[in-house]
Enzyme design. Sequence first.
Site, short mmCIF file in Angstrom:
data_model
loop_
_atom_site.label_atom_id
_atom_site.label_comp_id
_atom_site.label_asym_id
_atom_site.label_seq_id
_atom_site.Cartn_x
_atom_site.Cartn_y
_atom_site.Cartn_z
N TYR A 1 0.72 -1.14 0.05
CA TYR A 1 -0.04 -0.06 0.01
C TYR A 1 0.89 1.11 0.00
CZ TYR A 1 -4.98 -0.31 0.18
OH TYR A 1 -6.32 -0.44 -0.46
N GLU B 1 -0.45 4.93 -0.57
CA GLU B 1 -1.34 5.96 -0.99
C GLU B 1 -0.50 7.33 -0.72
OE1 GLU B 1 -4.68 5.91 1.59
OE2 GLU B 1 -5.71 4.39 0.29
N ASP C 1 -6.17 13.79 -25.64
CA ASP C 1 -6.07 12.25 -25.18
C ASP C 1 -5.24 11.52 -26.19
OD1 ASP C 1 -6.78 9.56 -24.66
OD2 ASP C 1 -8.70 10.01 -24.35
N THR D 1 -3.12 5.93 -22.28
CA THR D 1 -2.88 4.80 -21.76
C THR D 1 -1.57 4.39 -21.86
OG1 THR D 1 -3.32 3.56 -23.60
CG2 THR D 1 -5.25 3.99 -22.44
N LYS E 1 -1.24 0.49 -24.99
CA LYS E 1 -1.69 0.52 -26.60
C LYS E 1 -0.39 0.43 -27.17
CE LYS E 1 -6.34 2.00 -25.61
NZ LYS E 1 -7.32 3.20 -25.55
N ARG F 1 -1.07 -2.50 -18.53
CA ARG F 1 -2.31 -1.93 -18.72
C ARG F 1 -2.55 -0.60 -17.61
NH1 ARG F 1 -6.85 -3.01 -21.20
NH2 ARG F 1 -5.64 -4.60 -22.22
C1 LIG Z 1 -8.41 3.42 -24.82
C2 LIG Z 1 -8.54 4.78 -24.81
C3 LIG Z 1 -9.01 5.29 -23.43
C4 LIG Z 1 -9.06 4.49 -22.13
O1 LIG Z 1 -8.51 3.76 -21.71
P1 LIG Z 1 -8.88 2.39 -20.60
O2 LIG Z 1 -7.46 2.32 -20.16
O3 LIG Z 1 -9.44 1.37 -21.30
O4 LIG Z 1 -9.73 3.15 -19.62
C5 LIG Z 1 -9.21 6.80 -23.32
N1 LIG Z 1 -9.15 7.38 -24.37
C6 LIG Z 1 -9.10 6.99 -25.56
C7 LIG Z 1 -8.94 7.80 -26.82
C8 LIG Z 1 -8.82 5.67 -25.71
O5 LIG Z 1 -8.64 5.12 -26.92
#
Ligand SMILES: *Cc1c(COP(=O)(O)O)cnc(C)c1O
Length: 430
Positions: free
Chosen positions: A51, A53, A197, A223, A226, A232
């Site tokens: 933990y 935090e 994003d 993220t 990807k 993840r």
């Molecule tokens: C994949 C994605 C997310 C969110 O990712 P998670 O880890 O699945 O919550 C947010 N914004 C965009 C544009 C994405 O492609």
Amino acid sequence: MKNIKQTDVEIYDIIKSELKRQRNTLELIASENFASYSVIESTGSILTNKYAEGYPGKRYYGGCESVDMAEDLARDRLKELFNAEYANVQPHSGSQANMGVFNVFLNHMDTVMGLDLAHGGHLTHGSKVNFSGNMYNFISYSVLEETGRVNFDEVWEKAKKYKPKLIICGGSAYPRFVEFEKFKEVADSIGAHLMGDVAHPSGLIAAGVHPSPWPYCDVITSTTHKTLRGPRGGMILLGKDFENPWNKIAPKSGRIKMVSELLDSSIMPGIQGGPLMHVIAAKAVAFKEALTDEFKEYSKQIVRNAKAIADEMLKLDYKLISGGTDTHLILVDLSDIGVSGKMAENKLEDAGITVNKNMVPFDKKSPMITSGIRIGTPAVTTRGMKEKDMTKIAKFIDQVLKNPSDEQNIRKIKHEVNEFCASFPIYEDL
Ligand SMILES: *Cc1c(COP(=O)(O)O)cnc(C)c1O
């Protein structure tokens, strides 16, 4: 996995069967990748027990010396990778990173503008079934039907009309470079902040094969799993930290000086408790990998591969949204060939090829059916596949989609796909 094999054979068998699927099928889901052994080892490490935090040096728990070093390394490497002044590596996912940013840049029901989900946006950009659509007043912009690219006339018009406090650029199914500079012009004209994003192209940005969000975006989220090929998770970055423009106050200490402090407290204690220290360590490992020349070469190959699939699909007469790609993904509009996205996804899966159905702009079908599929190359590129292999993959896809009810043909292709995959082995030591 000798322990789990003895204590929980059900889950052991499930992991084994998923390993078999990952090895024997063509993974073309644009948001997936194969993390390295080192990333997987860190994710599976005893750091899960801790933990922590708070943030390094300011924890609510004792015994954090080691995990503090892990989080410092993760943040430092990430800042170096993206040439950023501030990094937060604690968001459990990309969605959490977005929630953390909204929490700072917006108040309840403030107006914010993002790309329409059906035009390539994301659930967290204002979908009615997501917290974002319920907590904020989202206005959507779209892409042009003819070009598949962001309709900047509409962006300008809606920005002037609705005066959003925040504009979000980037999405989940946009095959072209994100136009940071053009969005910045719009944001500046109405005094809005700009958020990128970059959950999808972040690995390409890190490698320098996609334009940088700096100096245009005030903040970016992503993220880590990807194109970045880490565990993840999520992250938040500021190119330059800046003074809290909203005069937000902390209950005890008074006015908070910097936006970085607001972002830190928005993630913890704002929306999360203890960080996933095993995942943060794995993020550090992935960021180190992403700083290498190999990763730059890998990212270039991802784009070359996506272009190779796009070229072959065009030759085979498929319609691609925006007519091609600059990135790791293509969006195929299947409405002309009379196969729905759902059917295409199912039939391709039967043939050992994994894609996802996807809405295309101006789609006449529902989100559960859709008229398109999204195809991405990060995972197959990790396996070592090159342009000529992409041509082969496009042909496999074509053979399935042109004869979707020929089960015998699909079985034959599945066999060929299995053999093809065997020549690009993955996770042989697992
Ligand atoms: C994949 C994605 C997310 C969110 O990712 P998670 O880890 O699945 O919550 C947010 N914004 C965009 C544009 C994405 O492609």
